[in-house]
Design an enzyme around this catalytic site. Structure first.
Site, PDB file in Angstrom:
ATOM      1  N   GLU A 124       1.899  -0.021  -4.959  1.00 36.08           N
ATOM      2  CA  GLU A 124       0.894   0.946  -5.403  1.00 36.08           C
ATOM      3  C   GLU A 124       1.505   2.341  -5.497  1.00 36.08           C
ATOM      4  OE1 GLU A 124      -3.367   2.778  -3.806  1.00 36.08           O
ATOM      5  OE2 GLU A 124      -1.706   2.481  -2.424  1.00 36.08           O
ATOM      6  N   ASP A 178       0.833  -1.190   0.000  1.00 32.15           N
ATOM      7  CA  ASP A 178       0.000   0.000   0.000  1.00 32.15           C
ATOM      8  C   ASP A 178       0.882   1.260   0.000  1.00 32.15           C
ATOM      9  OD1 ASP A 178      -2.716   1.072   0.342  1.00 32.15           O
ATOM     10  OD2 ASP A 178      -1.955   1.837   2.247  1.00 32.15           O
TER      11      ASP A 178
END
Ligand code: CA
Length: 647
Positions: free
Chosen positions: A389, A360
């Site tokens: 990400e 993340d």
């Protein structure tokens, strides 16, 4: 007011903890006084163990025969930093004991011997030469072939699941009294009860559909007051959230998936934790978090990482600011924090037999730390995969982070895979675009033309949507033809395709409020006992939903055994008249994908493609189950895709 209250609660917890310490210390004094010198040591240990001076040690165990031999143990307990730990075991040597400004912590550097065997290693804690606690640190036996675990690759199709919303396999864990938030299925941001058991129960469905990898949104304990269903505010790095199950159940998911040929990917958030994390309430060090443990919002200016003109203040405001107030930003420049997070990622990989990690908010972390973190994982598991990400719209930014990239500032990354946001944005826009110059298919064509920037363009995750944006069917304004065209594109273009649960049955619950997170992550039909619709059995699905479900099933199962799509070379032809086509080629196999987004059918003259198909006469039209001639013209129906296997 709310903030003040939260602060007060935190302070109260610290006070409560200190009281606990005091009581323990007093009990110890009492025990020492009461101890008869003739009493057996074992009895004493039993007595002291019942006091539980040591609340936890992290990591709680390790494995024999790993490459990572130098470990750092975080020892936590009330006022324990005057304890003297001792290890007398040939498998583990205690190298050093480190104290911090917080008396409730000790950090032990240990060295595991290169030829270590599975063993229960006793760590004894002494106070004034008296044994006061003992921790059994287990060196477990590794699963067979654990070090060669194969990460997800281009041969896989990833199924992204929001565990709270997929299937409720265990009604008994919906409401856990000790947790801060109560379930509320009427609230789209509330807890709905989905869990790991729900995923285990439906692995056969996932497999039949043709998905070969499951990525779960975070499953670690997320004991927050609100919206804890999404899992992105970890409150314990070594514990599965009890609403989702237990550590053992997560391990079972790893094992059962593997048995069925499905790879398991864990979502990890090294950048921040939740503000109810136990070590945020009682920080080990003053610089454990960025900005001295106080909230300061990140500027979200991720481009400062690459910008050659960036000011120092902008870089700092981006990287050291917190994502939101309830997500304290971990100071990964602190080597103890860094080591803590690296070990945690390896621990879960080994524990659950993961096939990969999705990271993340990748560029919000300290970038040198991310290099160390990915290097440590890839060094331990050479065939592993990790996808990061970075939500940027251009390959110039994304490619910076990929392993093998030679960067302008000398930055070296070990991250194998990135989420391909630029292609996702370009392609999805093109579907609903106008027909003027520079619009439509020109966009994905141009995005792919920038692939030279990537050291490994095949190692990109391609996806029509995910949990953070409007559902794909919503994005194409519920146009089923455009939707199908998109699915064909993402299933056949280079990269590793990822689909969000429910896409296979046209879920678009956010149609009126596109991208509303709570709605996007709605319950999967059939996942709860009171559902009337059931996508697992097909019961009460509409004809359209059933059609798309079989469309997915056919396409993904075809892809599963088609090396030409996994590893074939990509040749694209510039879109003309909004007809866009590309080939995938490997050895003697060739697949031709043609997309027509016009409102009318088009005739494609095959002459333009002779450089690839000059000798070819026929092709198998996969989606229409039809053998066609490719000698002169190919008719492409309006708003449709063709997948042609060239004979
Ligand atoms: Ca449940």
């Amino acid at each position: 007011m709310e903030k003040l209250l939260e602060k007060f609660t935190d302070k109260y917890l610290v006070m409560k903890n200190n009281m606990k310490n005091l009581i323990k210390v007093l009990s110890l004094v009492f025990l020492f006084g009461a101890c008869d010198s003739n009493e057996s040591t074992d009895k004493k240990i039993e007595d002291f163990k019942s006091l539980k001076l040591i609340d936890r040690i992290e990591p709680p165990n390790w494995w024999a025969g790993m490459k990572t031999l130098e470990l750092q143990l975080l020892v936590y307990g009330a006022g324990i930093n005057d304890l003297v730990p001792r290890i007398n075991n040939s498998n583990i040597e205690l190298k050093s004991i480190n104290k911090t400004e917080n008396p409730n912590y000790l950090f032990l550097d240990i060295l595991i011997s290169e030829n270590s065997n599975p063993d229960n290693v006793e760590i004894d804690f002494y106070r004034d030469d008296i044994l006061v606690d003992r921790y059994n640190f287990e060196l477990k036996k590794r699963e067979e072939n654990a070090k060669n675990i194969e990460g997800f690759t281009t041969s896989d199709v990833m199924y992204l699941i929001t565990p709270d919303r997929f299937a409720n396999g265990d009604l008994s864990n919906d409401d856990i009294e000790e947790m801060r938030e109560r379930p509320d299925r009427n609230n789209s941001f509330g807890l709905h009860g989905g869990d790991i058991q729900g995923v285990i129960n439906n692995l056969d469905y996932i497999k039949e559909m043709g998905f070969t990898t499951v990525w779960l949104n975070p499953v670690l304990e997320n004991n927050m007051e609100r919206a804890s269903y999404h899992g992105y505010s970890t409150t314990d790095y070594y514990k599965i959230d009890p609403r989702f199950g237990t550590n053992e159940l997560f391990k079972e998911l790893g094992l059962k998936s593997k048995e069925m040929g499905i790879k398991l990917v864990m979502d990890m958030i090294p950048n921040h934790c939740g503000s109810f994390h136990w070590f945020f309430t009682d920080p080990p060090m003053l610089n454990w978090f960025n900005n001295q443990n106080e909230f300061k919002q990140t500027s979200h200016r991720r481009e400062t990482v690459q910008d050659i003109y960036a000011s120092e203040i902008d870089k700092k405001e981006h990287a050291d600011g917190w994502f939101v107030e309830t997500m304290p930003d971990l100071n990964q420049k602190n080597p103890i924090v860094s080591k803590y997070l690296i070990q945690n990622a390896i621990w879960w990989t080994e524990f659950a037999g993961l096939a990969g990690i999705r990271v993340d908010t990748y560029p919000y972390s300290d970038k040198d730390f991310m290099t160390d973190w990915t290097y440590a994982l890839m060094n331990e598991y050479p065939n592993y995969n990790i996808v990061g990400e970075e939500w940027a719209d251009t390959p110039t930014i994304i490619s910076y982070w990929q392993r093998g990239k030679v960067n302008h500032d000398g930055y070296v990354s070990y991250l194998p895979t990135l989420m391909d946001f630029p292609l996702q944005m370009a392609f999805n826009e093109s579907l609903t675009d106008g027909f003027r110059y520079g619009m439509g298919f020109r966009k994905p064509y141009r995005s792919l033309a920038s692939d030279f920037l990537y050291p490994d363009p095949n190692n990109l995750l391609v996806f029509p949507d995910n949990h953070d944006m409007a559902r794909f069917f919503t994005q194409v304004n519920k146009d089923i033809d455009l939707f199908k065209m998109g699915i064909v594109f993402y299933a056949t273009i280079r990269g590793i395709p990822q689909f969000y649960y429910g896409t296979e049955i046209l879920m678009s619950p956010d149609e009126k409020r596109p991208g509303n997170h709570g709605l996007v992550r709605t319950e999967f039909p059939g996942g709860w006992p009171d559902h009337i619709k059931n996508a697992f059995t097909g019961e009460n699905l509409t004809d359209e939903e059933l059609e798309i479900q079989s469309f997915f099933k056919k396409l993904l199962n075809w892809r599963k055994n088609n090396n030409v799509i996994h590893n074939g070379k990509l040749i694209q032809f510039a879109p003309k008249d909004e007809v866009y086509s590309y080939f995938r080629i490997l050895d003697d196999k060739m697949v031709w994908v043609i997309l027509n987004r016009n409102n009318s059918s088009k005739i494609l003259k095959t002459e333009r493609f002779t450089e690839l198909i000059s000798e070819k006469k026929f092709a198998y039209d996969l989606l229409n189950d039809n053998r066609i001639s490719i000698l002169d013209d190919i008719i492409v129906e309006k708003k449709s895709a063709l997948i042609l296997e060239i004979e």
